[in-house]
Scaffold this motif. Structure first.
Motif, mmCIF file in Angstrom:
data_model
loop_
_atom_site.group_PDB
_atom_site.id
_atom_site.type_symbol
_atom_site.label_atom_id
_atom_site.label_comp_id
_atom_site.label_asym_id
_atom_site.label_seq_id
_atom_site.Cartn_x
_atom_site.Cartn_y
_atom_site.Cartn_z
ATOM 1 N N ARG A 232 2.339 1.887 -3.452
ATOM 2 C CA ARG A 232 1.307 2.345 -4.381
ATOM 3 C C ARG A 232 1.018 3.827 -4.200
ATOM 4 O O ARG A 232 0.892 4.575 -5.172
ATOM 5 N N ARG A 233 0.929 4.279 -2.956
ATOM 6 C CA ARG A 233 0.576 5.674 -2.710
ATOM 7 C C ARG A 233 1.754 6.613 -2.905
ATOM 8 O O ARG A 233 1.574 7.760 -3.300
ATOM 9 N N ALA A 234 2.962 6.146 -2.635
ATOM 10 C CA ALA A 234 4.135 7.005 -2.789
ATOM 11 C C ALA A 234 4.599 7.072 -4.241
ATOM 12 O O ALA A 234 5.193 8.072 -4.655
ATOM 13 N N LEU B 47 1.778 10.271 3.941
ATOM 14 C CA LEU B 47 2.030 8.933 3.437
ATOM 15 C C LEU B 47 2.092 7.960 4.612
ATOM 16 O O LEU B 47 3.128 7.429 4.965
ATOM 17 N N PRO C 76 0.840 15.825 -3.165
ATOM 18 C CA PRO C 76 1.129 14.849 -2.122
ATOM 19 C C PRO C 76 2.229 15.329 -1.201
ATOM 20 O O PRO C 76 3.147 16.008 -1.621
ATOM 21 N N SER D 79 -4.014 18.928 -4.258
ATOM 22 C CA SER D 79 -3.698 17.523 -4.504
ATOM 23 C C SER D 79 -2.226 17.219 -4.372
ATOM 24 O O SER D 79 -1.808 16.097 -4.582
ATOM 25 N N ASP E 44 0.821 -1.210 0.000
ATOM 26 C CA ASP E 44 0.000 0.000 0.000
ATOM 27 C C ASP E 44 0.853 1.258 0.000
ATOM 28 O O ASP E 44 0.535 2.242 -0.682
ATOM 29 N N PHE E 45 1.935 1.226 0.763
ATOM 30 C CA PHE E 45 2.792 2.419 0.835
ATOM 31 C C PHE E 45 3.413 2.711 -0.524
ATOM 32 O O PHE E 45 3.410 3.854 -0.988
ATOM 33 N N TYR F 101 -1.843 6.270 -13.936
ATOM 34 C CA TYR F 101 -0.925 7.019 -13.085
ATOM 35 C C TYR F 101 0.004 7.858 -13.962
ATOM 36 O O TYR F 101 0.376 7.444 -15.067
#
Length: 330
Positions: free
Chosen positions: A24-26, A326, A321, A319, A21-22, A76
């Motif tokens: 994917r988000r980073a 995170l 990031p 938006s 998950d990390f 992405y």
């Protein structure tokens, strides 16, 4: 500012899920295959931002990261991944070819190209995630670079590698506003290294970036902010007639006025989204890139991107990031 995340406090099953998950988000979605039993899975990731560049310093147990062909079309943003091994080598496979990335090298892969990155001893690596469009390299050039390693024995590579290593290891450089101000020069330094490689060429340049069309495009790029950048001046600087100038660029698919306008709008778009320019009036950014009339700039921007400069800045800021958010899913 840096943010540190690690799996130590999680249960074994949660570590596996949280690392996937990390990442994917980073960065972007990848399949994660752990090369050790679940109970031995470990990960520590330190994240920092330099404007639009994300830095991840990763220490993990042995692992394989796989970006599948299906995932490359997941929407992405295209991202160039710059890998700097610290103490452990890794292997990257793409298109049936495998390359070893050793400490001292610069590894390159692209989010839009399927690849498998294997860390048989675990990761101990600095990873820079750079928006691919910011490099202003053609799609063909970027795809040629995907899955390659630039050896640290090359003097030019060593200079760039040392620079990015300093970004990753010097705490003072990661503080705002210094970090945001370093984003542009960092991208340009890497771009210069990549554009000089055989087969790599700037957007719009011919087969050889050192031939006349390529030199003209590079001249345009260097002088984008110059209000006196006119077709006549460009032609005179390259000792060709206006007709020859248009013919040379036309063979590369470049319409001079449209190209310059698009490039200037893109520079404005980037700076409007850059935290380092958050306090600067929109009209000042526009004027710096050759748009003296705010009304004309606003119309051109909306025609190109579908939103006004004000709307874009607000959306990009909202938006943007931040490493501080995170946090792993539980």
């Amino acid at each position: 500012m840096a943010f540190v995340w690690e799996t130590a406090a999680d249960t074994p099953a949660a570590r596996v899920r949280a690392l996937t998950d990390f990442v994917r988000r980073a960065a972007f979605p990848v399949e994660v295959d752990h090369l050790v039993p679940t109970g031995s899975v470990r990960a520590r990731i330190e994240a920092a931002r330099f404007g639009r560049i994300t830095l991840l310093t990763c220490t993990t147990s042995p692992v394989t990261l796989r970006r599948t062909a299906t995932a490359t079309g997941d929407g992405y943003p295209p991202t160039l991944v710059l890998v700097l091994p610290i103490t452990r080598s890794s292997r990257i496979a793409t298109g049936g070819h495998e390359t070893e990335i050793r400490p001292g090298d610069l590894g390159l892969h692209l989010s839009t190209v399927p690849h498998t990155l294997t860390h048989p001893e675990g990761m101990h690596t600095h990873v820079f995630l750079i928006p691919a469009p910011d490099l202003d390299l053609s799609q063909a050039a970027l795809r040629e670079l995907a899955g390659t390693a630039l050896r640290g024995t090359d003097p030019d590579t060593a200079v760039v590698r040392d620079y990015f290593d300093a970004l990753a290891t010097t705490p003072a450089l990661r503080s705002k506003p210094t970090a945001d101000h370093l984003a542009g020069p960092s991208v340009e330094l890497l771009r210069s290294l990549l554009a000089a490689r055989p087969g790599s060429r700037p957007m719009g340049a011919g087969p050889d970036a050192f031939e006349l069309p390529g030199r003209i495009v590079e001249y345009l790029r260097r002088h984008l902010a110059d209000p006196e950048l006119t077709p006549l001046r460009v032609a005179q600087a390259h000792h060709v007639s206006l007709r020859q100038l248009y013919v040379l660029l036309g063979r590369q698919g470049v319409v001079l006025g449209d190209w310059v306008r698009a490039q200037r709008l893109e520079r404005c778009r980037r700076e409007l989204a850059d935290p380092g320019h958050a306090g600067e009036p929109i009209v000042s950014i526009a004027r710096r890139w050759g748009f003296s009339d705010p009304t004309h700039f606003g119309r051109a921007f909306k025609r190109a991107y579908g939103v006004t400069p004000t709307q874009w800045r607000a959306a990009a800021t909202a938006s943007e990031p931040d490493p501080a958010v995170l946090t792993p899913l539980t």
